[in-house]
Motif scaffolding. Structure first.
Motif, PDB file in Angstrom:
ATOM      1  N   GLY A  81      41.559  46.182  36.337  1.00 22.18           N
ATOM      2  CA  GLY A  81      40.171  45.269  36.307  1.00 22.18           C
ATOM      3  C   GLY A  81      39.131  46.509  36.270  1.00 22.18           C
ATOM      4  N   ARG A  82      39.101  47.633  37.016  1.00 23.06           N
ATOM      5  CA  ARG A  82      38.058  48.439  36.974  1.00 23.06           C
ATOM      6  C   ARG A  82      37.607  48.804  35.534  1.00 23.06           C
ATOM      7  NH1 ARG A  82      41.521  51.435  40.392  1.00 23.06           N
ATOM      8  NH2 ARG A  82      41.266  53.352  39.124  1.00 23.06           N
ATOM      9  N   HIS A 120      31.848  41.782  37.778  1.00 25.26           N
ATOM     10  CA  HIS A 120      31.522  40.880  38.474  1.00 25.26           C
ATOM     11  C   HIS A 120      32.922  40.253  39.147  1.00 25.26           C
ATOM     12  CE1 HIS A 120      28.490  38.462  40.099  1.00 25.26           C
ATOM     13  NE2 HIS A 120      29.040  37.244  39.666  1.00 25.26           N
ATOM     14  N   PRO A 121      32.756  40.338  40.579  1.00 26.82           N
ATOM     15  CA  PRO A 121      34.112  39.647  41.297  1.00 26.82           C
ATOM     16  C   PRO A 121      34.517  38.438  40.802  1.00 26.82           C
ATOM     17  CG  PRO A 121      32.347  40.822  42.680  1.00 26.82           C
ATOM     18  CD  PRO A 121      31.787  40.597  41.331  1.00 26.82           C
ATOM     19  N   PRO A 122      33.859  37.303  40.456  1.00 26.35           N
ATOM     20  CA  PRO A 122      34.422  36.226  40.089  1.00 26.35           C
ATOM     21  C   PRO A 122      35.109  36.377  38.739  1.00 26.35           C
ATOM     22  CG  PRO A 122      32.420  35.716  40.611  1.00 26.35           C
ATOM     23  CD  PRO A 122      32.395  37.136  40.649  1.00 26.35           C
ATOM     24  N   VAL A 124      36.470  39.153  37.522  1.00 24.94           N
ATOM     25  CA  VAL A 124      37.486  40.261  38.183  1.00 24.94           C
ATOM     26  C   VAL A 124      38.815  39.422  38.652  1.00 24.94           C
ATOM     27  CG1 VAL A 124      38.548  41.991  39.400  1.00 24.94           C
ATOM     28  CG2 VAL A 124      36.169  42.082  38.546  1.00 24.94           C
ATOM     29  N   ALA A 125      38.343  38.440  39.460  1.00 29.97           N
ATOM     30  CA  ALA A 125      39.289  37.707  39.907  1.00 29.97           C
ATOM     31  C   ALA A 125      40.172  36.660  38.856  1.00 29.97           C
ATOM     32  CB  ALA A 125      38.825  36.609  41.025  1.00 29.97           C
ATOM     33  N   GLU A 126      39.423  36.152  37.994  1.00 28.74           N
ATOM     34  CA  GLU A 126      39.860  35.627  36.645  1.00 28.74           C
ATOM     35  C   GLU A 126      40.643  36.316  35.945  1.00 28.74           C
ATOM     36  OE1 GLU A 126      40.214  32.614  33.726  1.00 28.74           O
ATOM     37  OE2 GLU A 126      39.712  32.553  35.872  1.00 28.74           O
ATOM     38  N   LEU A 128      42.368  38.881  36.971  1.00 28.88           N
ATOM     39  CA  LEU A 128      43.738  39.270  37.797  1.00 28.88           C
ATOM     40  C   LEU A 128      44.562  38.264  37.725  1.00 28.88           C
ATOM     41  CD1 LEU A 128      42.379  41.002  40.955  1.00 28.88           C
ATOM     42  CD2 LEU A 128      43.574  42.131  39.030  1.00 28.88           C
ATOM     43  N   SER A 129      44.359  36.956  37.161  1.00 33.39           N
ATOM     44  CA  SER A 129      45.200  35.679  37.196  1.00 33.39           C
ATOM     45  C   SER A 129      45.888  35.851  35.859  1.00 33.39           C
ATOM     46  CB  SER A 129      44.386  34.426  37.055  1.00 33.39           C
ATOM     47  OG  SER A 129      43.413  34.395  36.052  1.00 33.39           O
ATOM     48  N   TYR A 130      45.301  36.600  34.908  1.00 35.40           N
ATOM     49  CA  TYR A 130      46.118  36.950  33.631  1.00 35.40           C
ATOM     50  C   TYR A 130      47.208  37.961  33.760  1.00 35.40           C
ATOM     51  CZ  TYR A 130      42.285  34.525  31.565  1.00 35.40           C
ATOM     52  OH  TYR A 130      41.424  33.494  30.842  1.00 35.40           O
TER      53      TYR A 130
END
Length: 224
Positions: A81-82, A120-122, A124-126, A128-130
């Motif tokens: 994600g980075r 943007h953190p939200p 990135v969180a989305e 990471l779910s993939y």
């Protein structure tokens, strides 16, 4: 502000990573092609060209994986994600096998806006779910292409990109100031401790006999 949602694959050309076999000779002391690796991608979404390692110029098969200004590089393996934005200083580099290249359609999305959006953190969180969880987290090209992107109109993107770019420059400036102050602090502390600090003096050659301050004895005259 009106927003519409599209997938990343609709906005960008997403190119899979090159083979890891191309980077077995990656090193700092090599004269060749600079490579952007996950270690070169931090929180600032920028890449320091002076810090890049290189592969020898004799390595073939890298042309397809060249970067150009406006591309994004995202980590797909491990620290997923980075993301970083390629600028003129890193134009012509290649990206590592642990990364994926994103080439935005500049007529539809501003690369600076997209880099900030993906970091943007939200989001990135989305993202990471993939991720596929195997030995290490892995992000595939197909999963990345499905990521939803909220897209303002072109004018709003430019305004946001300019504001975000200015903040990014200020962040870089503060980081450089902090790095210099840290070096000054360490140097000042070393000076205050002086030679008592372990490792402060130059190590003697291996096997050398340490010098000793032998007290001088008064020489007596043979005439006495």
């Amino acid at each position: 502000m009106s927003l519409h949602s599209v997938t990343l694959g609709d906005l960008c050309a997403v190119t899979a990573s090159p083979s890891s076999d191309l980077f077995t000779e990656l090193a700092y002391d090599v004269d060749g092609t600079p490579v952007v690796t996950p270690a070169d991608i931090g929180d600032s979404q920028r890449i320091d060209p002076e810090a890049l390692r290189q592969v020898p110029a004799t390595i073939t098969g890298l042309k397809r994986f060249r970067l150009r200004s406006g591309d994004l590089v995202i980590v797909r393996l491990g620290g997923v994600g980075r993301v970083a934005l390629v600028d003129e200083a890193t134009d012509g580099c290649v990206y590592h096998s642990s990364c994926i290249r994103i080439r935005p359609d500049s007529k539809r999305v501003d690369p600076v806006y997209l880099a900030a959006y993906l970091a943007h953190p939200p989001v990135v969180a989305e993202l990471l779910s993939y991720v596929q969880m195997v030995t290490v987290p892995v992000l595939t090209t197909q999963s990345l292409e499905r990521l939803p992107i909220l897209l303002p109109d072109a004018r709003r993107q430019r305004i946001m990109a300019e504001a975000l770019g200015e903040v990014g420059l200020q962040m870089d400036l503060q980081r450089r100031i902090l790095a210099r102050l840290s070096a000054v602090r360490q140097g000042l502390f070393t000076q205050m401790l002086g030679d008592g600090l372990p490792g402060a003096t130059v190590s003697r050659a291996k096997g050398a006999v340490p010098e000793r301050n032998v007290p001088r004895t008064r020489r007596t005259s043979r005439m006495s």
